[in-house]
Design an enzyme around this catalytic site. Sequence first.
Site, PDB file in Angstrom:
ATOM      1  N   HIS A   1      10.645  29.940  -6.222  1.00  0.00           N
ATOM      2  CA  HIS A   1      12.085  30.212  -6.138  1.00  0.00           C
ATOM      3  C   HIS A   1      12.393  31.675  -5.830  1.00  0.00           C
ATOM      4  O   HIS A   1      13.445  31.986  -5.275  1.00  0.00           O
ATOM      5  CB  HIS A   1      12.785  29.784  -7.439  1.00  0.00           C
ATOM      6  CG  HIS A   1      12.602  30.733  -8.585  1.00  0.00           C
ATOM      7  ND1 HIS A   1      11.440  30.793  -9.322  1.00  0.00           N
ATOM      8  CD2 HIS A   1      13.428  31.664  -9.125  1.00  0.00           C
ATOM      9  CE1 HIS A   1      11.573  31.721 -10.262  1.00  0.00           C
ATOM     10  NE2 HIS A   1      12.769  32.262 -10.171  1.00  0.00           N
ATOM     11  N   ASP A   2      11.487  32.595  -6.163  1.00  0.00           N
ATOM     12  CA  ASP A   2      11.737  34.026  -5.926  1.00  0.00           C
ATOM     13  C   ASP A   2      10.904  34.600  -4.792  1.00  0.00           C
ATOM     14  O   ASP A   2      10.771  35.825  -4.689  1.00  0.00           O
ATOM     15  CB  ASP A   2      11.447  34.825  -7.208  1.00  0.00           C
ATOM     16  CG  ASP A   2      12.678  34.988  -8.083  1.00  0.00           C
ATOM     17  OD1 ASP A   2      13.806  34.720  -7.610  1.00  0.00           O
ATOM     18  OD2 ASP A   2      12.518  35.383  -9.250  1.00  0.00           O
ATOM     19  N   LYS A  47      12.001  37.592  -2.888  1.00  0.00           N
ATOM     20  CA  LYS A  47      12.039  38.908  -3.530  1.00  0.00           C
ATOM     21  C   LYS A  47      10.952  39.839  -3.015  1.00  0.00           C
ATOM     22  O   LYS A  47      10.964  41.030  -3.333  1.00  0.00           O
ATOM     23  CB  LYS A  47      11.905  38.763  -5.052  1.00  0.00           C
ATOM     24  CG  LYS A  47      13.238  38.648  -5.756  1.00  0.00           C
ATOM     25  CD  LYS A  47      13.070  38.798  -7.257  1.00  0.00           C
ATOM     26  CE  LYS A  47      14.421  38.633  -7.941  1.00  0.00           C
ATOM     27  NZ  LYS A  47      14.284  38.573  -9.413  1.00  0.00           N
ATOM     28  N   HIS A 106      17.800  37.675  -1.519  1.00  0.00           N
ATOM     29  CA  HIS A 106      16.460  37.143  -1.754  1.00  0.00           C
ATOM     30  C   HIS A 106      16.453  35.622  -1.825  1.00  0.00           C
ATOM     31  O   HIS A 106      15.485  34.986  -1.394  1.00  0.00           O
ATOM     32  CB  HIS A 106      15.841  37.748  -3.020  1.00  0.00           C
ATOM     33  CG  HIS A 106      16.208  37.065  -4.300  1.00  0.00           C
ATOM     34  ND1 HIS A 106      17.315  37.405  -5.036  1.00  0.00           N
ATOM     35  CD2 HIS A 106      15.616  36.039  -4.980  1.00  0.00           C
ATOM     36  CE1 HIS A 106      17.385  36.645  -6.111  1.00  0.00           C
ATOM     37  NE2 HIS A 106      16.377  35.800  -6.107  1.00  0.00           N
ATOM     38  N   HIS A 126      19.035  28.618  -6.486  1.00  0.00           N
ATOM     39  CA  HIS A 126      18.923  28.858  -7.931  1.00  0.00           C
ATOM     40  C   HIS A 126      19.912  29.891  -8.457  1.00  0.00           C
ATOM     41  O   HIS A 126      20.011  30.091  -9.674  1.00  0.00           O
ATOM     42  CB  HIS A 126      17.484  29.237  -8.315  1.00  0.00           C
ATOM     43  CG  HIS A 126      17.042  30.590  -7.847  1.00  0.00           C
ATOM     44  ND1 HIS A 126      16.572  30.822  -6.571  1.00  0.00           N
ATOM     45  CD2 HIS A 126      16.984  31.792  -8.491  1.00  0.00           C
ATOM     46  CE1 HIS A 126      16.239  32.097  -6.452  1.00  0.00           C
ATOM     47  NE2 HIS A 126      16.476  32.712  -7.598  1.00  0.00           N
ATOM     48  N   HIS A 127      20.648  30.558  -7.567  1.00  0.00           N
ATOM     49  CA  HIS A 127      21.708  31.470  -8.012  1.00  0.00           C
ATOM     50  C   HIS A 127      23.107  30.932  -7.683  1.00  0.00           C
ATOM     51  O   HIS A 127      24.084  31.673  -7.760  1.00  0.00           O
ATOM     52  CB  HIS A 127      21.532  32.859  -7.405  1.00  0.00           C
ATOM     53  CG  HIS A 127      20.474  33.673  -8.086  1.00  0.00           C
ATOM     54  ND1 HIS A 127      20.595  34.126  -9.381  1.00  0.00           N
ATOM     55  CD2 HIS A 127      19.254  34.108  -7.660  1.00  0.00           C
ATOM     56  CE1 HIS A 127      19.517  34.804  -9.721  1.00  0.00           C
ATOM     57  NE2 HIS A 127      18.681  34.802  -8.699  1.00  0.00           N
ATOM     58  N   ASP A 183      15.545  29.560 -14.785  1.00  0.00           N
ATOM     59  CA  ASP A 183      15.428  30.941 -14.321  1.00  0.00           C
ATOM     60  C   ASP A 183      16.137  31.896 -15.280  1.00  0.00           C
ATOM     61  O   ASP A 183      15.569  32.923 -15.686  1.00  0.00           O
ATOM     62  CB  ASP A 183      16.026  31.051 -12.916  1.00  0.00           C
ATOM     63  CG  ASP A 183      15.963  32.457 -12.361  1.00  0.00           C
ATOM     64  OD1 ASP A 183      14.884  33.076 -12.422  1.00  0.00           O
ATOM     65  OD2 ASP A 183      16.999  32.950 -11.853  1.00  0.00           O
TER      66      ASP A 183
END
Length: 400
Positions: A264-265, A268, A293, A317-318, A346
């Site tokens: 998921h990241d 980044k 990201h 996810h954000h 998260d």
Amino acid sequence: MHEAIAALSGALDLVGVDEVRHGKRVAMIARGVADRLGWSATDRMAMLHAGMLHDCGVSRIHEHRQLTETLEWDGAEDHCIRGAEYLAACRPVAHLADDIRYHHTRWRTLLELPLAPDLRLRTNLLFLADRIDVLQAPFLNSEHILNEFSNIIARIRGLAGLLFCPELVEAFAELAEVEAFWLAMEPEYLDEDLRVIGAGLEPVLLDMAELKDLATLFSRVVDAKTPFTDEHSQRVALIARELGADFGLSGCHLEQIEIAGLLHDIGKLRVSEDIINKPGGLTPSERATMHRHSYDTFRILLRVFADSKIPIWAGYHHETLVGDGYPFRSQPKELDLECRIIAVADIFQALIQVRPYRPSVTAEEALADLRRRVAEGKLDPDVVGKLAARAEAYYQLASA
């Protein structure tokens, strides 16, 4: 397999702030020299894949700059050791670990180490291709390379016997006397050539366990950007999988949720560790960098998992249930249960970890934060409720 490695190598390029395709150029240079020397098809393909993954031990932008701004750097071996460790634990690419381990070791030193002769050649070929790309970098995507490549060849020849195996250097020099060798490094041609190579391969299909190994490899690269995110992605994945099971999901469905959590990241990798480690508030510019990201995550995973919902579950996810999340400002009807699960996992795991701008919180404090977000309409109350019902178990999963 080939498509997954090619796509994920693009994520490693993000450490250089932009998709400069360094790994892909190293891969094509190494494969070209191996072909010139008559190496087997298996060894040529190993060089191609090792080239695309050779910098998997590099997570931090400052380290990337040191590696690309000088021909040799005293700290280069650290990322070789990390990369080899990551690859050794990943079944689909474990055979490349030793090649990566020594890819910044001088030829003269390699001759003194108790290594098999073929390993010496393979790993030194990666070093050679890597340094060729550093030397050509100022002239990329420009016809000026045609006026400069003879100087690059001369520079590399001057290092034969010291940094590089003379046999490899001469094979490179023969290839590099042709203008087409350098012009093929332009992004459009590079991607096209990699697609052609892939189209000619017999498919090597990955089972779910192997796919999860690859996802874990890249989650380790992401989490290594800073000590504050150690194991973050792996623990988000475990929490998300457990929440999915609490909702009655099973089998392959849970495996895909876990993979989405692991990755998921991945976007980044583009974000500077100076921003991630900043103890105070972010400037508008830094916040914009951070906000992108999740979109980068979505686009990278589309290349690997185009026929699944993993890119959506990871890239969203954000997002929030009131439509003020990022990067899509999605509405509730657009957010699958899996998106909502990963969002909660998260936040919960991040709260449990120490971060540069705040200390770790207790399970009770983390639950209070999640419930506040539920009251604001941002998080799914059912998902938070499942987590709260077994708070201690989820706290253990979140605790690195």
